[in-house]
Design an enzyme around this catalytic site. Structure first.
Site, PDB file in Angstrom:
ATOM      1  CG  HIS A  21      -2.155  -0.902   0.955  1.00 23.66           C
ATOM      2  ND1 HIS A  21      -3.225  -0.536   0.189  1.00 23.66           N
ATOM      3  CD2 HIS A  21      -2.395  -2.176   1.369  1.00 23.66           C
ATOM      4  CE1 HIS A  21      -4.102  -1.536   0.150  1.00 23.66           C
ATOM      5  NE2 HIS A  21      -3.622  -2.552   0.842  1.00 23.66           N
ATOM      6  CB  ILE A  22       4.088   2.386  -0.088  1.00 26.40           C
ATOM      7  CG1 ILE A  22       4.958   1.215  -0.542  1.00 26.40           C
ATOM      8  CG2 ILE A  22       3.826   2.316   1.408  1.00 26.40           C
ATOM      9  CD1 ILE A  22       6.360   1.258   0.060  1.00 26.40           C
ATOM     10  CG  ASP A  23       1.222   0.392  -5.618  1.00 29.64           C
ATOM     11  OD1 ASP A  23       0.438   0.731  -4.703  1.00 29.64           O
ATOM     12  OD2 ASP A  23       0.881  -0.363  -6.556  1.00 29.64           O
ATOM     13  N   GLY A 108      -8.992 -13.670  -6.754  1.00 31.90           N
ATOM     14  CA  GLY A 108      -9.284 -13.100  -5.441  1.00 31.90           C
ATOM     15  C   GLY A 108      -8.296 -13.519  -4.363  1.00 31.90           C
ATOM     16  CB  SER A 109      -5.394 -15.576  -4.420  1.00 38.68           C
ATOM     17  OG  SER A 109      -4.730 -15.126  -5.593  1.00 38.68           O
ATOM     18  CG  LEU A 111      -1.291 -14.924  -5.046  1.00 40.92           C
ATOM     19  CD1 LEU A 111      -1.111 -16.433  -5.258  1.00 40.92           C
ATOM     20  CD2 LEU A 111      -0.092 -14.364  -4.282  1.00 40.92           C
ATOM     21  CB  SER A 112      -1.538  -9.642  -9.411  1.00 39.83           C
ATOM     22  OG  SER A 112      -1.335  -8.684  -8.460  1.00 39.83           O
ATOM     23  CG  ASP A 158      -0.964  -5.636  -8.308  1.00 30.19           C
ATOM     24  OD1 ASP A 158      -0.031  -5.520  -7.492  1.00 30.19           O
ATOM     25  OD2 ASP A 158      -2.159  -5.638  -7.984  1.00 30.19           O
ATOM     26  CE1 TYR A 208      -5.006  -1.137  -3.402  1.00 29.33           C
ATOM     27  CE2 TYR A 208      -5.980   0.684  -4.617  1.00 29.33           C
ATOM     28  CZ  TYR A 208      -4.899  -0.108  -4.320  1.00 29.33           C
ATOM     29  OH  TYR A 208      -3.687   0.145  -4.918  1.00 29.33           O
TER      30      TYR A 208
END
Ligand code: GLA
Length: 372
Positions: A21-23, A108-109, A111-112, A158, A208
């Site tokens: 949560h810093i991109d 929904g994992s 993992l993009s 991602d 988000y």
């Protein structure tokens, strides 16, 4: 696989080792592409339509190339339409084609899977049109597709990792400059274990976007007193000096961002020096900050990370990706891998009632294109 197609194109799912949560705050993040990927088999069909099929779904969807904007609400095919539209709007050729999708990134994992679908769609369209692959441009266009068609006001991590990942390497991705450096993933006696908490997650998009808005509020306030263009520019010392200007939750969100940016620096140095114990400690600190300050973990991810962290063969564990469900990554001694997996799965089930899922994945190349 199917000789009727001309090319097989793949784009990878990803983990993020640290820098969560810093991109979207201009920070540096530390992702790596996975061998779990989305594959597309593609051939041009000489029409003005894109026909989509899936190996795992009975559905077939046709997209008209001049109506791509109208497919935002499709259950299946919206990411593909969004990606094709972004590519077309950027002035590239979109040819009519048949595409067969085969995705091994679990949905929904965290993992993009969506980035893997968007990036591979653009690469496939570029390939049949014989266009040069500019992987940075492709990542940025895939990000546009995610924002417009999935409604997530996401950062670039991602899509960039999916497009630019490299086998056995992580990327230090500077999200402000949109440039990267590769770092060999030398884990020595340790392995990275990816575990899905299998909690069905919902409201991810709205939460988000809410977090993102909170960081923007913090930036607006702090910009007035510090010479910064993004929250990642703020040093811990500047944050401590001015934090009283921020209200409760906004202050906690900013605190996470500032210290997480710092942890990425320390983690990248630790990896380069082979100091895995320090890397593990930073993973634990990152999870705690995402749980207590950023509030994006939830009780299942917390239970899973705690079960891993308390195991003697594990030197660090944290959630990876957006959170609110999804996966953890753990650094685990290779000699204790099986013990670790059994113990964590049992403890997690006892605490939450869910069965977790452990993936066997390697760190792999982001994009591949094969002529069939
Ligand atoms: C999602 C977004 C990324 C990033 C992560 C959190 O995966 O798509 O841009 O913000 O969450 O680090």
């Amino acid at each position: 696989m199917d000789k009727k197609y001309d090319y097989k194109v793949t784009a990878a799912g990803r983990i993020n080792i640290i820098g969560e949560h810093i991109d979207y705050c201009g920070g540096k993040v530390f992702p790596a592409a996975l061998s779990l990927n989305n594959a597309i088999y593609i051939r041009p069909n000489g029409t003005d339509k894109i026909n989509l099929k899936w190996t795992t779904l009975p559905d077939e969807v046709t997209l008209e190339i001049d109506k791509l904007e109208s497919y935002k609400n499709l259950k299946y095919g919206n990411y593909q339409a969004g990606a094709a539209l972004a590519w077309k709007r950027a002035g590239h050729k979109v040819l009519g084609c048949d595409m067969l999708y085969d995705c091994t990134v679990p949905f929904g994992s965290g993992l993009s899977s969506s980035a893997a679908i968007e990036v591979s769609t653009i690469v496939a369209l570029a390939t049949i049109a014989c266009e040069r692959l500019d992987l940075k441009e492709i990542a940025l266009l895939a990000q546009q597709a995610e924002r417009e068609f999935a409604g997530v006001n996401c950062g670039i991590m991602d899509q960039y990792a999916s497009a630019n990942g490299k086998k056995n390497h992580a990327l230090i991705l500077d999200c402000k400059a949109v440039t990267h450096e590769y770092v060999p993933l030398n884990l020595g006696d340790y392995a990275l274990v990816i575990i899905n908490c299998n909690k069905p997650h919902n409201l991810v998009e709205s939460k988000y976007n809410e977090r993102r808005a909170e960081t923007e509020t913090a930036l607006e306030i702090l910009k007035k007193v510090c010479d910064i263009s993004c929250l990642a520019d703020l040093t811990p010392a500047q944050f401590e000096k001015h934090k009283n200007l921020l209200g409760g939750k906004v202050r906690e969100r900013a605190e996470h961002v500032v210290y997480e940016c710092n942890r990425v620096k320390l983690a990248a140095d630790a990896m380069k020096r082979g100091d895995l114990v320090l890397l593990g400690k930073l993973l634990n600190e990152s999870h705690a900050s995402l749980r207590d300050k950023y509030e994006v973990t939830g009780k299942e991810l917390d239970a899973l990370a705690a079960a891993a962290q308390s195991h003697p063969d594990c030197i660090g564990s944290r959630m990876t990706g957006a959170g609110f469900g999804g996966c953890t990554i753990s650094l685990v001694k290779r000699s204790g891998l099986e013990r670790f997996k059994t113990a964590v799965a049992r403890e997690y089930r006892d605490k939450t009632g869910y069965d977790c899922k452990i993936y066997d994945a390697e760190i792999a190349d982001g994009v591949t294109v094969t002529k069939l």
